[in-house]
Design an enzyme around this catalytic site. Structure first.
Site, PDB file in Angstrom:
ATOM      1  N   ARG A  96     -17.110 -14.331  -3.100  1.00 49.45           N
ATOM      2  CA  ARG A  96     -18.056 -15.214  -2.828  1.00 49.45           C
ATOM      3  C   ARG A  96     -18.628 -15.175  -1.477  1.00 49.45           C
ATOM      4  O   ARG A  96     -17.815 -14.825  -0.492  1.00 49.45           O
ATOM      5  CB  ARG A  96     -17.679 -16.622  -2.919  1.00 49.45           C
ATOM      6  N   HIS A 112     -12.412  -6.242   3.507  1.00 46.66           N
ATOM      7  CA  HIS A 112     -13.117  -5.488   3.198  1.00 46.66           C
ATOM      8  C   HIS A 112     -13.225  -3.964   3.027  1.00 46.66           C
ATOM      9  O   HIS A 112     -12.648  -3.365   4.014  1.00 46.66           O
ATOM     10  CB  HIS A 112     -14.508  -5.724   4.046  1.00 46.66           C
TER      11      HIS A 112
HETATM   12  C1  GAR Z   1     -10.119  -5.223  -2.277  1.00 52.56           C
HETATM   13  O1  GAR Z   1     -10.501  -3.903  -2.089  1.00 52.56           O
HETATM   14  C2  GAR Z   1     -10.853  -5.974  -1.068  1.00 52.56           C
HETATM   15  O2  GAR Z   1     -11.262  -5.390  -0.012  1.00 52.56           O
HETATM   16  C3  GAR Z   1     -12.174  -6.092  -1.922  1.00 52.56           C
HETATM   17  O3  GAR Z   1     -11.774  -6.622  -3.307  1.00 52.56           O
HETATM   18  C4  GAR Z   1     -10.657  -6.014  -3.684  1.00 52.56           C
HETATM   19  C5  GAR Z   1      -9.661  -6.771  -4.127  1.00 52.56           C
HETATM   20  O4  GAR Z   1      -8.469  -6.198  -4.795  1.00 52.56           O
HETATM   21  N1  GAR Z   1     -13.079  -7.224  -1.445  1.00 52.56           N
HETATM   22  C6  GAR Z   1     -14.406  -7.143  -1.289  1.00 52.56           C
HETATM   23  O5  GAR Z   1     -15.058  -6.131  -1.765  1.00 52.56           O
HETATM   24  C7  GAR Z   1     -15.216  -8.228  -0.575  1.00 52.56           C
HETATM   25  N2  GAR Z   1     -16.468  -7.789  -0.029  1.00 52.56           N
HETATM   26  P1  GAR Z   1      -7.290  -7.193  -5.296  1.00 52.56           P
HETATM   27  O6  GAR Z   1      -7.734  -8.181  -6.005  1.00 52.56           O
HETATM   28  O7  GAR Z   1      -6.460  -5.943  -5.812  1.00 52.56           O
HETATM   29  O8  GAR Z   1      -6.440  -7.409  -3.803  1.00 52.56           O
END
Ligand code: GAR
Length: 197
Positions: A96, A112
């Site tokens: 979000r 990120h």
């Molecule tokens: C992770 O790779 C995090 O860096 C990314 O979502 C994934 C969640 O993985 N976040 C973004 O892209 C934010 N812009 P998870 O649910 O297995 O922790």
């Protein structure tokens, strides 16, 4: 008496980073501090809710679809985080964009999956993999109301080998995330870094 610090972990999906933070910190004592993790999600169907439950943790669910605007969702999130007395707010896969309603009242960090400022947004892993670069990486940064734009706190490089597929690269990204995020959390909470493995 140990001081209990509360870390609210905001997530939207799978929750591997949430689970990693739970196993490394929740209920554990570090010197005179002990840590409580509180999982918070904007999606009632997020798989991370199940992961948290396996550790006996109830997830706070604030369904963003039930709010009329970003601002009203953010206001509800802010009051929930205040109610929890969160000492640290960690966005780990929280998909979000937050408004100034949130950023003016809550200090948070975000994970990120790229070497910011490159590859902002929701498709960072794929864009990074397809970029032709020999390295990708992961970043932890402070949250402000720009997309993935706040002050960078820590970064790790991840090599992109010729033999990598998107899946193998993503697995390496996840591994780096599971190292960098606890490291930053420990630093911000002033915990001994050697205690978090
Ligand atoms: C992770 O790779 C995090 O860096 C990314 O979502 C994934 C969640 O993985 N976040 C973004 O892209 C934010 N812009 P998870 O649910 O297995 O922790």
């Amino acid at each position: 008496m140990a001081q209990t610090l509360t870390v609210a972990v905001l997530f939207s999906g799978n929750g591997t980073n949430l689970e990693n933070l739970i196993t490394r910190f929740h209920g554990r004592r570090f010197g005179d501090k002990s840590i409580r993790i509180v999982p918070v999600t904007n999606r009632p169907d997020a798989y991370g809710i199940k992961r948290a439950r396996a550790y006996g943790l109830q997830t706070v669910v604030l369904d963003h679809k039930k709010f009329e605007s970003r601002e009203s969702f953010d206001a509800a999130m802010v009051s929930k985080l205040k109610e929890l007395s969160a000492d640290l707010v960690v966005m780990a896969g929280f998909m979000r964009i937050v408004t100034e309603v949130f950023t003016s009242q809550v200090e948070a960090i975000n994970l990120h999956p790229s070497l910011l400022p490159l590859f902002k947004g929701a498709h960072a892993i794929e864009e990074s993999f397809k970029s032709g670069m020999k390295v990708g990486g992961v970043t932890v940064h402070r949250v402000d109301s720009t997309l993935d734009g706040g002050e960078i706190l820590d970064q790790m490089c991840v090599k992109i080998d010729p033999s990598d597929t998107l899946e193998s690269f993503e697995a390496k990204i996840r591994e780096a995330e599971h190292e960098i995020l606890p490291r930053t959390v420990a630093k911000l909470l002033d915990l001994p870094a050697e205690g978090i493995d």
